[in-house]
Design a protein around this motif. Structure first.
Motif, short mmCIF file in Angstrom:
data_model
loop_
_atom_site.label_atom_id
_atom_site.label_comp_id
_atom_site.label_asym_id
_atom_site.label_seq_id
_atom_site.Cartn_x
_atom_site.Cartn_y
_atom_site.Cartn_z
N PRO A 1 0.82 -1.21 0.00
CA PRO A 1 0.00 0.00 0.00
C PRO A 1 0.86 1.26 0.00
N ASP A 2 0.39 2.29 -0.71
CA ASP A 2 1.07 3.58 -0.72
C ASP A 2 0.65 4.33 0.55
N LEU A 3 1.54 4.37 1.52
CA LEU A 3 1.20 4.96 2.81
C LEU A 3 1.47 6.46 2.86
N LEU A 4 2.13 6.99 1.84
CA LEU A 4 2.40 8.43 1.79
C LEU A 4 2.00 9.01 0.43
N PRO A 5 0.70 9.08 0.15
CA PRO A 5 0.27 9.68 -1.13
C PRO A 5 0.73 11.13 -1.26
N GLU A 6 1.08 11.77 -0.14
CA GLU A 6 1.58 13.15 -0.18
C GLU A 6 2.83 13.29 -1.05
N LEU A 7 3.56 12.18 -1.22
CA LEU A 7 4.81 12.25 -1.98
C LEU A 7 4.56 12.41 -3.49
N ARG A 8 3.34 12.16 -3.94
CA ARG A 8 3.05 12.33 -5.37
C ARG A 8 3.25 13.78 -5.79
N GLU A 9 3.04 14.70 -4.85
CA GLU A 9 3.20 16.12 -5.18
C GLU A 9 4.67 16.48 -5.44
N ARG A 10 5.61 15.61 -5.07
CA ARG A 10 7.04 15.88 -5.27
C ARG A 10 7.56 15.32 -6.58
N ASP A 11 6.69 14.81 -7.42
CA ASP A 11 7.07 14.25 -8.71
C ASP A 11 8.06 13.10 -8.53
N LEU A 12 7.81 12.27 -7.52
CA LEU A 12 8.65 11.10 -7.26
C LEU A 12 7.94 9.84 -7.75
N PRO A 13 8.67 8.79 -8.10
CA PRO A 13 8.03 7.54 -8.54
C PRO A 13 7.22 6.91 -7.41
N ASP A 14 6.22 6.10 -7.81
CA ASP A 14 5.47 5.41 -6.76
C ASP A 14 6.35 4.31 -6.17
N LEU A 15 5.88 3.68 -5.10
CA LEU A 15 6.72 2.76 -4.34
C LEU A 15 7.20 1.59 -5.19
N ALA A 16 6.30 0.96 -5.95
CA ALA A 16 6.69 -0.20 -6.75
C ALA A 16 7.70 0.18 -7.82
N GLU A 17 7.49 1.32 -8.46
CA GLU A 17 8.42 1.78 -9.50
C GLU A 17 9.79 2.08 -8.90
N ALA A 18 9.80 2.69 -7.73
CA ALA A 18 11.07 3.01 -7.07
C ALA A 18 11.83 1.73 -6.71
N LEU A 19 11.13 0.73 -6.18
CA LEU A 19 11.79 -0.52 -5.80
C LEU A 19 12.36 -1.24 -7.01
N GLU A 20 11.63 -1.24 -8.13
CA GLU A 20 12.14 -1.87 -9.35
C GLU A 20 13.42 -1.18 -9.82
N ALA A 21 13.42 0.15 -9.78
CA ALA A 21 14.60 0.90 -10.24
C ALA A 21 15.81 0.67 -9.34
N LEU A 22 15.58 0.48 -8.05
CA LEU A 22 16.68 0.33 -7.10
C LEU A 22 17.24 -1.09 -7.06
N HIS A 23 16.39 -2.09 -7.34
CA HIS A 23 16.86 -3.47 -7.33
C HIS A 23 17.33 -3.94 -8.71
N ARG A 24 16.74 -3.40 -9.78
CA ARG A 24 17.01 -3.89 -11.13
C ARG A 24 17.27 -2.73 -12.09
N PRO A 25 18.34 -1.98 -11.89
CA PRO A 25 18.63 -0.87 -12.83
C PRO A 25 18.97 -1.41 -14.21
N PRO A 26 18.55 -0.74 -15.28
CA PRO A 26 18.80 -1.23 -16.64
C PRO A 26 20.26 -1.08 -17.03
N PRO A 27 20.70 -1.86 -18.02
CA PRO A 27 22.11 -1.83 -18.43
C PRO A 27 22.41 -0.83 -19.53
#
Length: 683
Positions: free
Chosen positions: A173-199
């Motif tokens: 669950p997105d527990l901080l929807p307030e962060l959407r106002e900062r133009d940051l990725p959602d939680l799932a997108e952020a986790l994918e980018a941090l664990h599996r960065p593209p080559p």
């Protein structure tokens, strides 16, 4: 997949493996998603053996052209691998017969590791490898993560477990929807980018000091910690503590025997602590002091204040090496006063442990020194009046509270110490629930440490310098590189380095110490070093804190560019403890990046820990690779207190917004603090 399920619900994780994973703070499936990589490896492309370069990690393939077992000082397996006329030597120190048989002539291998040796004569020690049969498997589609690990937990297992959990990240669950106002990725997108960065980009280009994905997680974690502090402040024990107002006779006896005069900072801090201890409100004080500022003696003054009034003291340190160092120092000061000390470590005979526990429960033992073992359930005190915790950043708030809860009817006072200076603004944010004292003077007799930066290409010159210094009666440390959070690899580095230095310096007594040694064996080595029976001690960062050998006046730190400023400063603090001139050599592997250069130049310029802490904050990032964290701040999973200071204010504002919503507050704290959440009244 149930993200709240225990890890034993996953394939390949039994009770023993779950216990090992628990050492990493991994208890539930969703914890895997928040266990971010330390760094990444590029296994998306193959490098021909003839193109391999020493000093660079690479993925390569070849056929086995021969194997041999060498029975020297250490038994090792050598595998000769060739391709298109070029060859590389694979060296294994830990191997079995089955593994040896698998390396038959003609067998094709794909391996990854750091290339060593000379140009044209490459070698690789303990590479990760797989035997290729039939059609070679495709290359990795993304960069390969290297996770914080522990003994018995392999990188392969961690990658498999995280890989199984990652597709389910969208269900968090997105527990901080307030962060959407900062133009940051959602939680799932952020986790994918941090664990599996593209080559599709090179590693340096893909490694900003803090990416939007990392910022997203850092803000959520900092917010969760601020919420926990707010809950803790609201539920802070309102009970009474014992008012400790002794005549001060014991402390005066210690002071009379000191061969030096207390600094003004020590006297001021002792007075602040004694004022707190004389009240019925529980003391909760943070004592900051740079390396060698005399914190332990301040702790002795506090302990004697409690003991003289008939109360007990618990003194806890994060590692057995540091705890035993404190035990030796405290025994030297307190046993002549007739004060009985109990030692509680991780490994003790059952009968010995039961005797010590009985002495604490009856009040016969006035002081207990130990590691995490002190706050185990079976440890009980008759009249606990004071708890002292050293290197506090290695413990969570919940652990400090667990020790405080050892008090019976009255709450014990609490003194928390750190040798890692914290800038004032940051200390106010992270430790707002603590009163603070600072030791900002050095005891007389401490000599400044001269720091030099020397390229690893001049390694032979450094070894020659050791020969001269040790021939003049000086003892020296050689600290091995911190490759990753793995005691196995650190031990390997220490063993290999010690062998090479013994060969280069046959006239010197060279020994090694590392975290995988049994405590008794490690203590024996350290005792020989203190006594002067060892000239050169090859060590991992196990010596970072607590080791005090006044005759050790030279330190070499290999691959210093890999380490954070705080750790470098702590290591350097092991020398300069006597009256002779001392030196610290930072061996680095060129070329240096911009951040590493700034960090090492700061070490050369100053040995003031508070100035170094400010530089650390200015640099804002202990590493040059995405996700690399400076060793030491164990309370956070992804945040770094140096790099992320600029987000603290925003996280505090978020916490104030969220705090009225108790359901969301509890969910955030559980997500980031896990089983630790109970200390704030959650769960």
């Amino acid at each position: 997949m149930d993200l709240d399920a225990p890890l034993t619900a996953l394939r390949g994780v039994g009770p023993k493996q779950a216990e090992r994973l628990g050492r990493l703070g991994l208890a539930r499936t969703h914890d895997l998603l928040l266990h971010l990589p330390l760094r990444f490896e590029d296994r998306t492309r193959l490098t021909p053996i003839r193109a391999l370069r020493p000093g660079s990690p690479a993925l390569f393939e070849g056929r086995v052209e021969g194997t041999e077992v060498v029975n020297g000082r250490r038994r090792m397996l050598l595998v000769h691998l060739g391709d298109a006329g070029a060859r590389i030597l694979l060296r294994f120190f830990h191997f079995g017969e089955r593994q040896q048989r698998a390396f038959g002539n003609g067998v094709r291998l794909r391996a990854y590791g750091e290339i060593r040796g000379m140009p044209g004569l490459p070698e690789c020690v303990h590479p990760e490898y797989r035997i290729l049969r039939g059609q070679p498997p495709p290359l990795e589609p993304c960069l390969t993560p290297v996770y914080p690990a522990t003994e018995g937990v392999s990188q392969r297992l961690l990658r498999e477990l995280v890989g199984a959990a990652l597709p389910e990240a969208g269900r968090l669950p997105d527990l901080l929807p307030e962060l959407r106002e900062r133009d940051l990725p959602d939680l799932a997108e952020a986790l994918e980018a941090l664990h599996r960065p593209p080559p599709n980009r090179s590693l340096p280009a893909h490694a900003p000091r803090r990416s939007p994905a990392l910022t997203r997680l850092v803000l959520e974690e900092l917010c969760a910690h601020q919420l926990a502090l707010m809950l803790h402040a609201g539920s802070r024990p309102r009970g009474r503590a014992p008012a400790l107002r002794p005549a001060g006779q014991l402390w005066r006896q210690v002071v009379a025997e000191l061969p030096f005069t207390l600094t003004g900072a020590q006297q001021r801090t002792i007075a602040e602590i004694q004022t707190d201890l004389g009240r019925q409100r529980p003391m909760n004080r943070l004592l900051q002091g740079d390396v060698g500022s005399g914190k332990t003696l301040v702790a002795v003054a506090a302990a004697l204040t409690a003991i003289e009034t008939g109360h007990q003291v618990a003194f806890m340190a994060p590692t057995e090496l540091l705890a035993r160092q404190h035990l030796r120092n405290l025994a030297a000061w307190l046993e002549p006063l007739g004060i009985a000390i109990a030692w509680l470590g991780g490994r003790q005979r059952k009968s010995e442990r039961e005797t010590l526990l009985s002495g604490l429960a009856s009040g016969e033992r006035a002081l207990a020194v130990g590691t995490h073992a002190l706050f185990q359930e079976q440890v009980a005190f008759a009249r606990l009046g004071l708890t002292i915790i050293d290197e506090q950043h290695r413990f969570g708030v919940h652990q400090r509270m667990a020790l405080r809860n050892k008090g019976a009817k009255l709450l014990p006072h609490q003194l928390i110490m750190t040798a890692t200076p914290i800038p004032r603004t940051l200390a106010m944010s992270l430790y707002a629930d603590l009163d603070q004292s600072v030791l900002d003077e050095r005891p007389p007799g401490r000599t400044p440490v001269k720091t030099a930066l020397i390229s690893s290409e001049r390694r032979d010159e450094v070894i020659a310098r050791i020969r001269v210094a040790c021939g003049d009666g000086v003892q020296a440390y050689w600290v091995c590189p911190l490759i990753e959070d793995s005691e196995t690899l650190e031990a390997e580095a220490a063993e290999t380095t010690a062998e090479r230095l013994r060969a280069a310096l046959p006239e010197l007594r060279v020994e090694r110490v590392h975290g995988r040694m049994k405590p008794a064996e490690r203590d024996a080595v350290m005792d020989r070093f203190r006594s002067g029976a060892i000239d050169l001690l090859v060590a991992t960062t196990v010596i970072e804190v607590g080791v005090d050998v006044p005759n050790a006046n030279l330190m070499i730190i290999e691959n210093a560019e890999r380490m954070g400023l705080s750790q470098l400063h702590q290591l350097r603090g092991r020398v300069g403890r006597g009256r002779r001139a001392s030196a610290c050599v930072l061996l680095y592997r060129p070329p240096l990046g911009e951040v590493a250069t700034e960090r090492l130049e700061a070490m050369r310029r100053t040995d003031d820990g508070f100035e170094i802490a400010e530089v650390d904050l200015t640099i804002r990032g202990p590493g040059e690779m995405l996700g690399t964290r400076q060793t030491g701040e164990r309370g956070y999973r992804v945040a770094d207190w140096g790099r992320d200071q600029d987000l603290m204010e925003a996280a505090t504002r978020l916490a104030r917004q969220v705090f009225p919503d108790r359901q969301r507050t509890q969910a955030l704290i559980r997500r980031w603090l896990g089983s630790a959440a109970h200390y704030g009244g959650v769960g």
